[in-house]
Design a protein around this motif. Structure first.
Motif, PDB file in Angstrom:
ATOM      1  N   ASP A 115       0.414   2.209  13.478  1.00 15.22           N
ATOM      2  CA  ASP A 115      -0.369   3.404  13.087  1.00 15.22           C
ATOM      3  C   ASP A 115      -1.031   3.494  12.096  1.00 15.22           C
ATOM      4  O   ASP A 115      -1.648   4.689  11.597  1.00 15.22           O
ATOM      5  N   HIS A 116      -1.215   2.721  11.143  1.00 11.62           N
ATOM      6  CA  HIS A 116      -2.126   2.702  10.055  1.00 11.62           C
ATOM      7  C   HIS A 116      -3.509   3.154  10.335  1.00 11.62           C
ATOM      8  O   HIS A 116      -4.071   2.421  11.271  1.00 11.62           O
ATOM      9  N   PRO A 117      -4.240   3.874   9.530  1.00  9.34           N
ATOM     10  CA  PRO A 117      -5.643   4.498  10.124  1.00  9.34           C
ATOM     11  C   PRO A 117      -6.518   3.561   9.661  1.00  9.34           C
ATOM     12  O   PRO A 117      -7.631   3.639   9.945  1.00  9.34           O
ATOM     13  N   SER A 118      -6.237   2.595   8.883  1.00  7.65           N
ATOM     14  CA  SER A 118      -7.406   1.715   8.175  1.00  7.65           C
ATOM     15  C   SER A 118      -6.645   0.366   7.812  1.00  7.65           C
ATOM     16  O   SER A 118      -5.488   0.183   7.427  1.00  7.65           O
ATOM     17  N   GLY A 119      -7.531  -0.490   7.497  1.00  6.68           N
ATOM     18  CA  GLY A 119      -6.985  -1.968   6.925  1.00  6.68           C
ATOM     19  C   GLY A 119      -6.610  -1.822   5.523  1.00  6.68           C
ATOM     20  O   GLY A 119      -5.774  -2.541   5.102  1.00  6.68           O
ATOM     21  N   THR A 120      -6.996  -0.692   4.797  1.00  7.07           N
ATOM     22  CA  THR A 120      -6.621  -0.648   3.388  1.00  7.07           C
ATOM     23  C   THR A 120      -5.183  -0.239   3.470  1.00  7.07           C
ATOM     24  O   THR A 120      -4.230  -0.733   2.562  1.00  7.07           O
ATOM     25  N   ASP A 121      -4.702   0.600   4.376  1.00  8.41           N
ATOM     26  CA  ASP A 121      -3.274   1.187   4.505  1.00  8.41           C
ATOM     27  C   ASP A 121      -2.471  -0.138   4.777  1.00  8.41           C
ATOM     28  O   ASP A 121      -1.350  -0.375   4.394  1.00  8.41           O
TER      29      ASP A 121
END
Length: 249
Positions: free
Chosen positions: A71-77
């Motif tokens: 469920d991470h919203p971005s690649g950074t997360d």
């Protein structure tokens, strides 16, 4: 100098489902990204994925991978999640796009080098000169404006600056434009901090995550590259990549 490369790789993709596992000349895309990254000065290269199929595939060709929250919203997360799981301390973390099978080791090394001085930047990324009007006016190729020290002032899908004294077809002749190459480097403490930031108004307007960091006062140093990379987003991109591999084989 301890630099770790982390490659976020999701299975789901609107335009190209299962993208990391797409075959490119006998190797998957994610394998090609890993192999290119391993040719750089990075001390470790890890794939951060949300899917067991990708995890098993990476382990199958001898790569290192960790399973992250789907469920991470971005690649950074996803990169920060993987870094926490590794349980190590790095001087910098490089976020390498999982859909860039032709990434150049020299581009990775250029970012790592920025962290070798006495005072490491908070964040760093790559820029490349714009060479054509197609590049300049493509909303798919973000442009960046720098200050005199090479720090990013703003990113936009529109060409900046707007040259009011010239017609748009003359802009390249009168100003040196730079486009953004989506390779990022972070200090670990900064990576932890930016994953806690809520989406910003500029980010939502341009659909560019790095604007969230600028809007919250973080500074992004840039390194310039002349090397071109080829991202894979559509079936048509896959065919172009396969043709290129045949030409260079």
């Amino acid at each position: 100098m301890h630099a770790i490369g982390i490659i976020p790789a999701r299975y789901a993709s609107t335009r190209l489902p299962g993208k990391p596992l797409v075959d490119l000349g006998g190797k998957s895309m994610i394998q090609r990204v890993v192999e290119q990254a391993r040719l750089s000065s990075l001390s470790r290269v890890v794939v951060a994925t949300d899917d067991e199929r990708i995890l098993e595939h990476v382990h199958g060709f001898g790569g290192e991978a960790v399973l992250t929250d789907p469920d991470h919203p971005s690649g950074t997360d996803r990169v920060f999640d993987a870094y926490q799981q590794l349980g190590v301390t790095a001087d910098c973390i490089i976020n390498i796009q999982g859909d860039e099978p032709f990434i150049h080791p020299a581009q990775i090394n250029a970012l790592v080098a920025l962290f070798e001085g006495e005072k490491a930047p908070q964040l760093a990324t790559l820029v490349k000169p714009v060479l054509s009007e197609d590049e300049l006016f493509s909303p798919h190729l973000p442009k960046v404006v720098l200050d005199s020290q090479g720090y990013a002032m703003y990113f936009s899908r529109h060409p900046l600056p707007y040259q009011r004294q010239y017609e748009s077809v003359q802009w390249l002749a009168h100003h040196r434009y730079l486009r953004h190459i989506g390779l990022y480097a972070y200090r670990p403490d900064v990576l932890a901090a930016i994953t806690k930031l809520p989406p910003s108004s500029l980010e939502q307007a341009e659909s560019l995550e790095q604007l969230r960091w600028l809007e919250n006062g973080f500074r992004i140093l840039t390194a310039e590259t002349e090397l071109e990379t080829i991202g894979i987003d559509t079936p048509e991109d896959v065919e172009r990549a396969r043709k290129l591999l045949k030409m260079t084989a």
